[in-house]
Design a protein around this motif. Structure first.
Motif, mmCIF file in Angstrom:
data_model
loop_
_atom_site.group_PDB
_atom_site.id
_atom_site.type_symbol
_atom_site.label_atom_id
_atom_site.label_comp_id
_atom_site.label_asym_id
_atom_site.label_seq_id
_atom_site.Cartn_x
_atom_site.Cartn_y
_atom_site.Cartn_z
ATOM 1 N N LEU A 49 -10.587 -63.636 29.355
ATOM 2 C CA LEU A 49 -9.340 -63.858 29.480
ATOM 3 C C LEU A 49 -8.495 -63.705 30.822
ATOM 4 C CD1 LEU A 49 -7.665 -62.590 26.122
ATOM 5 C CD2 LEU A 49 -8.105 -64.850 26.858
ATOM 6 N N GLU A 50 -9.199 -62.571 31.397
ATOM 7 C CA GLU A 50 -8.838 -61.902 32.627
ATOM 8 C C GLU A 50 -9.305 -62.466 33.965
ATOM 9 O OE1 GLU A 50 -7.206 -57.507 31.710
ATOM 10 O OE2 GLU A 50 -9.442 -57.807 31.828
ATOM 11 N N ASN A 51 -10.484 -63.104 33.720
ATOM 12 C CA ASN A 51 -11.227 -63.500 35.191
ATOM 13 C C ASN A 51 -11.501 -65.006 34.854
ATOM 14 O OD1 ASN A 51 -11.515 -60.708 36.601
ATOM 15 N ND2 ASN A 51 -12.352 -60.336 34.536
ATOM 16 N N GLY A 52 -11.569 -65.644 33.697
ATOM 17 C CA GLY A 52 -11.632 -67.157 33.890
ATOM 18 C C GLY A 52 -13.315 -67.332 33.186
ATOM 19 N N PRO A 53 -13.405 -68.604 32.537
ATOM 20 C CA PRO A 53 -14.724 -68.892 31.906
ATOM 21 C C PRO A 53 -16.038 -68.689 33.007
ATOM 22 C CG PRO A 53 -13.020 -70.445 31.272
ATOM 23 C CD PRO A 53 -12.306 -69.536 32.331
ATOM 24 N N ALA A 54 -15.831 -69.283 34.274
ATOM 25 C CA ALA A 54 -16.771 -69.296 34.982
ATOM 26 C C ALA A 54 -17.369 -67.972 35.366
ATOM 27 C CB ALA A 54 -16.460 -69.770 36.443
ATOM 28 N N PHE A 55 -16.372 -66.788 35.486
ATOM 29 C CA PHE A 55 -16.722 -65.391 35.831
ATOM 30 C C PHE A 55 -17.609 -64.696 34.468
ATOM 31 C CE2 PHE A 55 -16.008 -60.775 35.358
ATOM 32 C CZ PHE A 55 -15.957 -60.555 36.788
ATOM 33 N N VAL A 56 -17.031 -65.112 33.317
ATOM 34 C CA VAL A 56 -17.582 -64.529 32.108
ATOM 35 C C VAL A 56 -18.931 -65.216 31.825
ATOM 36 C CG1 VAL A 56 -16.506 -65.744 30.415
ATOM 37 C CG2 VAL A 56 -17.105 -63.215 29.860
ATOM 38 N N ALA A 57 -19.092 -66.392 32.111
ATOM 39 C CA ALA A 57 -20.447 -67.138 31.774
ATOM 40 C C ALA A 57 -21.458 -66.257 32.802
ATOM 41 C CB ALA A 57 -20.274 -68.492 32.223
ATOM 42 N N GLU A 58 -21.233 -66.177 33.883
ATOM 43 C CA GLU A 58 -22.309 -65.560 34.691
ATOM 44 C C GLU A 58 -22.252 -63.969 34.372
ATOM 45 O OE1 GLU A 58 -23.019 -64.192 39.767
ATOM 46 O OE2 GLU A 58 -21.415 -65.506 38.934
ATOM 47 N N ALA A 222 -26.469 -65.009 24.961
ATOM 48 C CA ALA A 222 -27.002 -66.459 25.566
ATOM 49 C C ALA A 222 -26.080 -67.474 25.053
ATOM 50 C CB ALA A 222 -28.473 -66.526 24.831
ATOM 51 N N VAL A 223 -25.585 -67.587 23.676
ATOM 52 C CA VAL A 223 -24.731 -68.521 23.558
ATOM 53 C C VAL A 223 -23.487 -68.508 24.313
ATOM 54 C CG1 VAL A 223 -23.546 -69.526 21.577
ATOM 55 C CG2 VAL A 223 -25.677 -68.756 21.187
ATOM 56 N N ALA A 224 -22.957 -67.262 24.500
ATOM 57 C CA ALA A 224 -21.745 -67.009 25.140
ATOM 58 C C ALA A 224 -21.841 -67.597 26.793
ATOM 59 C CB ALA A 224 -21.107 -65.684 25.225
ATOM 60 N N ALA A 225 -23.075 -67.390 27.309
ATOM 61 C CA ALA A 225 -23.145 -67.657 28.531
ATOM 62 C C ALA A 225 -23.103 -69.249 28.753
ATOM 63 C CB ALA A 225 -24.611 -67.104 29.220
ATOM 64 N N LEU A 226 -23.824 -69.859 27.764
ATOM 65 C CA LEU A 226 -23.843 -71.203 27.627
ATOM 66 C C LEU A 226 -22.541 -72.060 27.179
ATOM 67 C CD1 LEU A 226 -27.342 -71.872 25.522
ATOM 68 C CD2 LEU A 226 -26.713 -72.332 28.297
#
Length: 269
Positions: A49-58, A222-226
């Motif tokens: 929520l605070e940093n965006g999907p790309a940040f949290v995926a990494e 793992a699923v969250a990262a994808l």
């Protein structure tokens, strides 16, 4: 301010709910349940929520690898109980935190893809399973239920850890944020309270079965990262939680086929 309040309320209510459920279970089942990714889900969700999907995926990739550090935490906790039986209530939590931070520092310099990240906790769990196998499963607690102060203390500690990890994420970057997200913010306070209330045998039972149930956390991460970069934070979180539920269901079905003697062991191993 509104997001801060949401973090506090969600973290506290989630931990209290888990505590009330686990309190009425056998320590073996409570240990497996403590590996359900409630704390990790909260941390990653707010990171997204605070940093965006790309940040949290990494971050989720590093969090997956960081689960190896979470397993080092429980191993260090267990080992401290054996080494310092007279002062285990002090040394075990300190050893656990030191073990996690040391393992996280070792993992930080590596650049992980998702496959390598998954391999870290899986290999660690397999190695530790052999070390934890002699530990017997403690009987269900026979004392009165945990007091409100214990539940409140656990909720407060978990909330503080969630606020700390999500608060420093932007400053430390996705790798450190992900590794810190792997810290068992829900299980660790629960482990300490069970240790203080019911003794070392119950703590060792939690440790052993957290190691067995770690696959739920690995699956979630793992699923969250994808899912996060493809679907966004909200759908990605739901997909990751669903995958963890499916894993725990399949895991529970598999354990029914274990031989009766396989779950027995010598207490204090």
């Amino acid at each position: 301010m509104e997001l801060l309040l949401i973090k506090i309320v969600v973290s506290a209510l989630t931990v209290l709910g888990l505590a009330l459920i686990a309190e009425h279970m056998e320590p073996r089942l409570a240990g497996v349940l403590s590996a359900f990714p409630l704390g990790a889900a909260i941390v990653l969700y707010f990171l997204g929520l605070e940093n965006g999907p790309a940040f949290v995926a990494e971050a989720a990739v590093y969090a997956t690898a960081g689960l190896g550090a979470a397993l080092v935490l429980v191993f260090a906790y267990h080992h401290a109980i054996r080494l310092f039986p007279r002062h285990d209530r002090w040394f075990a939590p300190l050893a656990g935190v030191a073990g996690f931070l040391s393992a996280a520092a070792v993992l930080k310099p590596f650049s992980f893809n998702l496959t390598a990240a998954v391999a870290v906790p899986v290999v660690t769990a397999v190695v530790l399973a052999a070390r934890f196998r002699p530990i017997g499963n403690a009987a269900r607690p026979i004392r009165e239920p945990l007091k409100l102060q214990a539940h409140a203390g656990r909720a407060a500690l978990t909330t503080l850890m969630v606020l700390l990890i999500t608060g420093i994420a932007a400053a430390v970057g996705p790798s450190w944020a992900g590794l810190f997200a792997a810290f068992p913010v829900s299980m660790f306070p629960f482990l300490i309270i069970m240790h203080l209330t019911y003794g070392p045998d119950h703590a060792r039972t939690i440790v052993k079965n957290f190691n067995l149930g770690i696959g739920a956390l690995v699956t979630y991460m793992a699923v969250a990262a994808l899912a996060y970069p493809r679907w966004g934070v909200n759908p990605g979180t739901l997909a990751a939680l669903a995958s963890a539920v499916v894993y725990l269901f399949l895991f529970s079905q598999f354990r029914r086929y274990l031989q009766p003697g396989e779950e027995k062991g010598i207490p204090g191993g």
